[in-house]
Design a protein around this motif. Structure first.
Motif, short mmCIF file in Angstrom:
data_model
loop_
_atom_site.label_atom_id
_atom_site.label_comp_id
_atom_site.label_asym_id
_atom_site.label_seq_id
_atom_site.Cartn_x
_atom_site.Cartn_y
_atom_site.Cartn_z
N ILE A 36 3.32 20.85 -33.70
CA ILE A 36 3.55 20.69 -35.14
C ILE A 36 5.05 20.72 -35.36
CG2 ILE A 36 3.19 21.67 -37.43
CD1 ILE A 36 0.51 22.68 -36.49
N LEU A 86 1.15 16.90 -35.47
CA LEU A 86 1.24 16.89 -36.93
C LEU A 86 2.71 16.96 -37.31
CD1 LEU A 86 -1.38 19.38 -38.43
CD2 LEU A 86 -1.38 16.89 -38.65
N GLY A 137 5.35 17.90 -40.48
CA GLY A 137 5.26 18.75 -41.66
C GLY A 137 6.60 18.92 -42.36
N TYR A 169 1.74 18.55 -44.73
CA TYR A 169 1.42 18.08 -43.38
C TYR A 169 0.85 16.67 -43.45
CZ TYR A 169 1.87 23.00 -42.17
OH TYR A 169 2.34 24.29 -42.01
N PHE A 201 -5.15 18.79 -38.18
CA PHE A 201 -4.89 19.68 -39.31
C PHE A 201 -6.06 20.64 -39.53
CE2 PHE A 201 -5.46 20.60 -43.86
CZ PHE A 201 -4.26 21.25 -44.14
#
Length: 295
Positions: A94, A119, A121, A138, A145
């Motif tokens: 992430i 992801l 963000g 996100y 997610f």
């Protein structure tokens, strides 16, 4: 705060002010947390709180199912992670590093080629707000997610925008623009009333009440923008042009800078010249959607 019974192991790469706040929030929610930073001393306070300090980025990634990276920019991210990209295979990455939508899309592709679930963000708060329920944006694969939502809730309120990885960065830029425009408008108004010895602390409660009213216009205008039709049944752009002249005059008379209201007036005049004088203020978007002189 009670530890999360489903607390997964988390790694945080990058321990600037924001990265350190992210790691602390994970620790507060009971997540086993590994940290790494190019300057090892920045991990000291987190280690004292229970974090494990990795010696290398590869060791940090290998320690956890989930790696969160938050560094200065995407170039730094790639400098740190490219040499150890093979360690990402089967992991979730992430990326909370600020950048452009195009960089986010490229990073998503890069992560995928190395077998990582990704992801992108955007952190919509300052470090003191991390862990306090503030909004985090996100974008990317929905299943990633959903599977990591519990962990992300340690940082704030996770808002999923869609499967295009660049959406979080795009929203981030748009919302920052809204913030700067709003705050600069408030500061200009504060300077204007301040010229008559009104204190900012006296003006601001009235300004906040007015902004609440203005928020209602956004709800009214959003469907007009989507439809591309702008009925001028509340106040037309031509009426607004006449009114903004009062602001410019009041500011000039008091020695307050007039660049901001003049910019607003010029934008309204462009909308008038484009045939939107009798439309609602929402029609200004028609001139904002393209650079002047563009097609």
């Amino acid at each position: 705060m009670n530890p999360d019974r489903q607390a997964v192991a988390v790694t945080v790469v990058g321990l600037g002010s924001m990265g350190s706040a992210l790691a602390a929030a994970f620790l507060d929610r009971g997540h086993p947390t590994t940290v790494w930073n190019r300057s090892p001393h920045k991990a000291r306070a987190l280690v004292e709180r229970g974090a494990r300090q990795a010696a290398t980025p590869a060791e940090a990634i290998e320690a956890s199912e989930l790696t969160v990276v938050c560094v200065l920019d995407y170039d730094v991210m790639h400098t740190l992670l490219d040499p150890v990209a093979d360690a990402l295979a089967g992991k979730t990455l992430i990326n909370l590093t600020s950048g452009s939508p195009e960089q986010a899309n490229e990073a998503a592709h890069w992560a995928g080629t190395h077998g990582a679930r990704y992801l992108d963000g955007a952190v919509m708060t300052t470090p003191p707000g991390v862990g306090a329920g503030m909004m985090f944006l996100y974008s990317g694969a929905r299943d990633v997610f959903d599977s990591r939502r519990t962990a992300l809730e340690a940082l704030g309120d996770p808002v999923f925008l869609g499967e295009d990885p660049g959406l979080a960065s795009l929203y981030d830029a748009a919302l920052l623009g809204l913030m700067w425009a709003t705050m600069t408008g408030w500061l200009h108004g504060t300077a204007l009333v301040g010229a008559e010895k009104t204190r900012a602390t006296d003006f601001t409660p009235v300004a906040i009440r007015w902004l609440t009213t203005v928020a209602g216009f956004l709800t009214t205008y959003a469907p007009q923008v989507d439809a591309g039709r702008y009925p001028g049944d509340d106040a037309t752009i031509d009426v607004q042009i006449a009114t903004v002249d009062h602001l410019i005059h009041a500011a000039a008379h008091r020695g307050v800078d007039t660049a901001l209201p003049e910019l607003l007036r010029d934008t309204m005049r462009r909308a008038h010249r484009a045939g939107h004088g009798s439309d609602s203020y929402a029609a200004v978007i028609e001139v904002l959607k393209r650079q002047e002189g563009g097609k």
